[in-house]
Design an enzyme around this catalytic site. Structure first.
Site, PDB file in Angstrom:
ATOM      1  N   ASP A 247       0.815   4.916 -10.279  1.00  0.00           N
ATOM      2  CA  ASP A 247       1.006   6.169 -11.023  1.00  0.00           C
ATOM      3  C   ASP A 247       1.965   6.048 -12.201  1.00  0.00           C
ATOM      4  OD1 ASP A 247      -0.587   7.619  -9.391  1.00  0.00           O
ATOM      5  OD2 ASP A 247       1.022   8.707  -8.360  1.00  0.00           O
TER       6      ASP A 247
ATOM      7  N   CYS B  49      -4.648  -5.989 -10.761  1.00  0.00           N
ATOM      8  CA  CYS B  49      -5.313  -6.719  -9.684  1.00  0.00           C
ATOM      9  C   CYS B  49      -4.384  -6.831  -8.483  1.00  0.00           C
ATOM     10  CB  CYS B  49      -5.791  -8.089 -10.151  1.00  0.00           C
ATOM     11  SG  CYS B  49      -6.961  -8.847  -9.010  1.00  0.00           S
TER      12      CYS B  49
ATOM     13  N   HIS C  54      -6.451   8.400  -8.937  1.00  0.00           N
ATOM     14  CA  HIS C  54      -5.525   9.472  -8.610  1.00  0.00           C
ATOM     15  C   HIS C  54      -5.349  10.299  -9.891  1.00  0.00           C
ATOM     16  CE1 HIS C  54      -2.522  11.742  -6.667  1.00  0.00           C
ATOM     17  NE2 HIS C  54      -1.454  11.094  -7.066  1.00  0.00           N
TER      18      HIS C  54
ATOM     19  N   GLU D  19       0.819  14.588   1.451  1.00  0.00           N
ATOM     20  CA  GLU D  19       1.690  13.424   1.656  1.00  0.00           C
ATOM     21  C   GLU D  19       3.150  13.818   1.836  1.00  0.00           C
ATOM     22  OE1 GLU D  19       0.456  11.219  -1.745  1.00  0.00           O
ATOM     23  OE2 GLU D  19       1.983  12.032  -3.078  1.00  0.00           O
TER      24      GLU D  19
ATOM     25  N   ALA E 207      -3.734  -4.801  -4.510  1.00  0.00           N
ATOM     26  CA  ALA E 207      -4.588  -4.685  -3.326  1.00  0.00           C
ATOM     27  C   ALA E 207      -5.830  -3.843  -3.624  1.00  0.00           C
ATOM     28  CB  ALA E 207      -3.808  -4.086  -2.165  1.00  0.00           C
ATOM     29  N   GLN E 208      -5.665  -2.662  -4.266  1.00  0.00           N
ATOM     30  CA  GLN E 208      -6.837  -1.847  -4.571  1.00  0.00           C
ATOM     31  C   GLN E 208      -7.708  -2.536  -5.614  1.00  0.00           C
ATOM     32  OE1 GLN E 208      -8.230   0.727  -3.260  1.00  0.00           O
ATOM     33  NE2 GLN E 208      -6.639   1.653  -2.004  1.00  0.00           N
TER      34      GLN E 208
ATOM     35  N   GLY F 249      -6.232  -0.796   0.240  1.00  0.00           N
ATOM     36  CA  GLY F 249      -7.196  -1.717  -0.348  1.00  0.00           C
ATOM     37  C   GLY F 249      -7.786  -2.708   0.644  1.00  0.00           C
TER      38      GLY F 249
ATOM     39  N   GLN G  24       2.863   3.742 -14.041  1.00  0.00           N
ATOM     40  CA  GLN G  24       2.477   2.981 -15.239  1.00  0.00           C
ATOM     41  C   GLN G  24       1.328   3.622 -16.011  1.00  0.00           C
ATOM     42  OE1 GLN G  24       1.597  -1.038 -14.027  1.00  0.00           O
ATOM     43  NE2 GLN G  24       3.445  -1.163 -12.762  1.00  0.00           N
TER      44      GLN G  24
END
Lengths: 486, 493
Positions: free
Chosen positions: B108, B45, B132, B221, B47-48, B158, B110
């Site tokens: 990513d 939980c 992703h 990126e 920002a996204q 987010g 985790q």
């Protein structure tokens, strides 16, 4: 040398329109002015010239009193105040303040005031007294985003009264303030004047501080001086033009029960903003919602408009359906036309008048979908009804405040909604516009539209109001019928 | 776990790289139906996670949050975010077994541990959603065969996902279904419904694949989006300081310049950006950018090759195992650059001045966007995917630089992007040493048009315009921008 501001042969154009063509004004020592005038008459432009914020042609001399202990400056307090987040962007949306978020990216009231004080070398002692007078002391830990429109106004006034500049111009000082705060403000303004601040208040109001001793009115680009607050002649009751056809039918109600709330509670951390609210609104009822600044009015309305995340944990029925039973907020919003100071504040600056009104069909802030042929026709009918035809393709944000407000009012009624939520709809309108608008609300009410109206000025309410609910510190203090139905 | 892409035969590699379809809005007419009444459990939980959850619930879906026991017990921010907005919160054990859709919105790094923890708890036939594809494609995570695996990736931070939804709009979004995990054939319908729930369908949706998303996202990126913006910003700033331009001015010109310049890019592509320059300046910027493309092309190719072969992710995962040693060292070094440490001066810079006085930045951006796009397309990525990961995202990243410079950019982007960005930056600067030695303040810091009469040769101008306008990124871009109905001007400082 005596303190004064002299303007000679001021010329100013705004977007190819002549605003002033040779205006003279002399503000002498010890004078406190009221500047009034219809919406769009150039009051704000003139104030910005005085404060040196707008370049113009003509001569202006400002003389400060070198012997005075007060800062030698002209301070201008805008009626419309924009803030930015810590990253320097102002990309906010009006529902944002109802969401709890741990990472605070907007500064607090306390930090904002501290920075202002440090910048101007002010003593914290003076602030505390002012803040407690305004009932503002418990807001120091709130972020700017959490403030209501009335609280934002108070914050700006606090800064000005704390600084005590030699000249203080306040644009619409009373906008958004409840009646108690207006009385407090007048006392504080009198005290400021007594300590040497010279005031220029831009207002069409009649509840002025006693220190006002000069009166000016802008009419057709000229400054007329009066001996007292210009009596607004009772605007001749110009008959309301006939409502466009699409507004002359009764909105389609799915159910008679528009809103039902049972023991609604809303809190952020330990701060409870609504307590045990029970309220029922039936189709066609006309409600007045009142309460002092910060009493929870906007939060209450946000629950009805599908804007508050905590609605999901409360017992709320909207248009016959329980909140959190699988409906989307867009399902709710399609029944409602809403205007509030916050919605206006964060409205899409890139939208034209046409786009702004048309966006009401989709309940979006700005237009992202193409309206159909019939919808476009309705928008144009409404634009002409509101007298905004010449501004149809202009950016909403470039119009005088009063006209912006009218356009956003058009947005609320474009789909002939079942429920009209008008949260201080007449902020920024002049007396004539307010009266005109309220008569429009009355005309709409005849066809059976349900209404919730928030207004701080008892003298400026639509006649159709029949019920009243009053909040005090988040609780219902009073709910009553205003008169017996005949 | 083996790199998934490398296990595929060439035919299947090309097949998956080639999934790319800009979806028609009519494809979303069923709204959120495919997820209606289903239990959606979001893991994480931040920002996204919070903002997507708020949107989904406001679209009529059933949302709760699964957090790790420690996060709940110690009442971490993620727990507060979820509970204070009245979401149901529970441990993995409490919520995952009843979930129809598990949404993995953790970083990513985790993913492997999160997916390993939730997978045994997931019920038969449930769906796992990623935003992703790194974990699936590069780390080769094998998901139980009864589970459907989909991706929905909003292409914005987010906070923007929420802000645009609340306004009645949305952010451009990419969706995909993992071909190895679509046992019931319901993946696409669920991904579309999720996309409607977050508002993405209003702003343009690209159907992609896990493979195409990862390989193009990493390339974009590392090179144009973060890498080149960082290199270009630092080199431009250092040049101005070397030549005696006032530091506050130089700092502001670069910090806000990238945003103003790329705003033109967003509205009308490379063509619009170059058209903001006078004719003489445009020809000069064109020449510089052509030269930059020649110098940097091998570096762009190396990045793309390392991404395709899995070499990039292998070395980065080594650094993960090493406690992010390289990442942290590079991050600290970026914080120490002169550009980062010089605050923007209190000077007024007009909108046009950002173009006229920063012609070199315009050249960097054209070279970077075109090179990234060309290199991706040469490697088998479809032009539409390549457009999203190059030109489309450049203004979004530039916006973060305008907020708080490179530190802010690197804070907002993922650790994966940040690692790739530093990798590129450190290789690119030495490569450009000779080029930069020839640069003077006429192209960065001062108005290029000053002292020139503005005359150009007709034929020279025509041929420059032709090259700019006929580039494939311009043709694809014009189509896609038309489809993304409303693009709003970002607010410049």
């Amino acid at each position: 040398m005596a303190r004064s501001i002299r303007i000679h042969q001021l010329k100013l154009n705004y977007a190819q329109q002549v605003v002033f063509d040779g205006l003279d004004w002399a503000i002498g020592s010890g004078e406190n002015w009221l500047l009034s005038g219809a919406s769009g008459s150039g009051k704000t432009s003139l104030a910005k010239v005085l404060a040196g914020l707008t370049s113009s042609h003509g001569r202006m001399e400002v003389c400060f009193d070198a012997a005075s202990p007060l800062p030698a400056c002209v301070m201008y307090v805008e009626s419309w105040y924009q803030f930015k987040n810590l990253e320097g962007v102002a990309n906010f949306y009006y529902q944002q303040r109802y969401t709890s978020l741990q990472t605070k990216d907007v500064i607090t009231v306390g930090a904002e005031l501290e920075a202002f004080g440090a910048e101007n070398g002010l003593q914290p002692g003076g602030l505390q007294q002012l803040a407690s007078g305004f009932g503002f002391s418990n807001l120091m830990g709130s972020t700017l985003l959490e403030l209501s429109s009335g609280e934002h106004k108070k914050l700006q006034l606090l800064k000005a009264l704390w600084l005590k500049p030699q000249f203080l111009i306040i644009d619409q000082p009373y906008t958004g303030l409840d009646s108690r705060s207006r009385t407090v403000l007048n006392t504080l303004l009198d005290q400021a004047a007594a300590s040497g601040v010279q005031l220029i208040l831009i207002s069409n109001g009649t509840e002025l501080p006693a220190c006002i001793n000069r009166f000016a009115e802008l009419v057709d680009g000229m400054l007329l001086q009066h001996n007292s607050s210009p009596q607004r002649e009772e605007a001749a009751e110009t008959p309301l033009a006939a409502l466009p056809e699409f507004l002359r039918t009764r909105p389609a109600y799915a159910t008679d029960e528009v809103v039902r709330m049972e023991n609604v509670n809303i809190s952020y951390g330990n701060k409870q903003v609504l307590k045990n609210i029970t309220w029922e609104i039936r189709a066609g009822e006309k409600w007045l919602l009142q309460g002092h600044n910060g009493s929870g009015k906007s939060t209450l309305l946000s629950l009805i408009n599908g804007d508050h995340p905590q609605a999901y944990a409360n017992t709320i029925y909207l248009f016959g359906r329980r909140r959190g039973s699988g409906e989307s907020i867009w399902d709710i919003k399609q029944h409602i036309g809403l205007i509030s100071p916050e919605l206006h504040w964060y409205f899409d600056a890139g939208a034209t008048v046409f786009q702004s009104i048309a966006s009401g069909f989709f309940d979006s802030i700005g237009l992202y979908r193409q309206p159909g042929y019939r919808q476009s026709r309705q928008v144009d009918e409404l634009i002409s009804f509101l007298g905004l035809s010449e501004h149809r393709n202009e950016l909403l944000s470039t119009l005088p405040l009063g006209k912006q407000r009218l356009a956003l009012l058009g947005r609320t009624i474009i789909k002939n909604p079942e429920l009209l939520v008008l949260d201080e709809p007449c902020q920024g309108l002049d007396d004539r516009q307010t009266q005109h608008f309220n008569r429009l609300v009355d005309a709409l009410s005849v066809n059976g539209m349900t209404l919730i109206y928030v207004g701080h000025f008892d003298a400026a309410l639509p006649a159709c109001i029949e019920k009243k609910i009053v909040l005090e510190q988040g609780e219902v203090k009073l709910a009553e019928d205003l008169f017996e139905r005949i | 776990m083996a790199n998934y892409f490398n296990t595929l035969p060439l035919r299947e590699k090309l097949n998956q790289l080639g999934v790319c379809e800009f979806m028609d809005s009519a494809e979303f007419s069923d709204g959120v139906e495919a997820l209606k009444g289903k239990k959606l459990v979001i893991v994480g939980c931040g920002a996204q996670g919070l903002n997507q959850g708020l949107n989904l619930r406001d679209s009529g879906l059933d949302i709760s949050y699964a957090l790790r026991k420690e996060a709940i017990e110690s009442k971490r921010d993620s727990w507060k975010n979820a509970t204070e907005n009245n979401f149901r919160v529970g441990t993995y054990e409490e919520l995952i077994p009843s979930a129809d859709l598990v949404v993995n919105l953790t970083p990513d790094k985790q993913h492997t541990s999160v997916v390993n923890a939730v997978m045994p708890l997931m019920k038969q036939g449930a769906t796992l959603l990623y935003s992703h594809g790194f974990n699936i494609v590069e780390e080769g995570m094998q998901v139980r065969k009864d589970i459907t695996v989909i991706m929905v990736a909003p292409k914005c931070p987010g906070s923007e996902v929420r802000a645009e939804y609340a306004r009645g709009f949305g952010v451009p979004t990419l969706i995909a279904v993992h071909p190895e995990n679509d046992p019931e054939g319901k993946g696409l319908e669920q991904a579309k419904a999720y996309c409607v729930g977050t508002g993405g369908h209003r702003a343009g949706v690209l159907r992609s694949s896990f493979v195409a998303e990862v390989k193009s996202d990493l390339m974009g990126e590392q090179t144009i989006l973060c890498g080149l913006l960082q290199t270009g910003s630092i080199l431009s700033f250092d040049k101005m300081i070397e030549k005696g331009i006032e530091p506050g001015y130089a700092s502001k010109l670069v910090q806000y310049g990238v945003e103003v310049i790329t705003e033109a890019l967003k509205q009308g592509g490379i063509t619009a950006m170059m058209d903001r320059l006078s004719n003489v300046a445009k020809i000069k910027a064109f020449e510089l950018s052509e030269e930059l493309k020649t110098i940097m092309r091998p570096l762009f190719q190396k990045h793309q090759d390392d991404i395709m072969s899995g070499e990039f992710s292998r070395t980065m995962m080594e650094d993960w195992a090493n406690g992010d040693e390289k990442l942290l060292t590079w991050r600290a070094a970026t914080g120490e650059t002169a550009f980062e440490k010089t605050p923007a001066g209190d000077v007024k810079i007009g909108e046009q001045e950002y173009f006229d006085n920063a012609l070199l930045m315009v050249a960097f951006i054209r070279a970077g966007v075109e090179l990234a796009f060309e290199t991706m397309v040469e490697a088998g990525i479809k032009p539409e995917s390549a457009y999203y990961e190059s030109l489309h995202e450049t203004p979004l990243i530039a916006n973060t630089i305008a907020r708080k410079k490179l530190f802010e950019m690197n804070r907002v982007i993922s650790d994966t992007a940040e690692y790739g960005c530093y990798l590129f930056d450190h290789a690119c600067k030495p490569l450009l040493a000779d080029f930069m030695a020839r640069i003077d303040t006429d192209v960065i810091g001062r108005n290029f048009n000053e002292g020139k009469d503005g005359a150009v040769d007709n034929r020279a101008l025509i041929s420059v315009n032709e090259v700019i306008r006929n580039h494939q990124v311009e043709q694809v871009g014009a189509e896609l921008r038309k489809a993304m109905t409303a693009m709003k001007a970002i607010k410049t400082a």
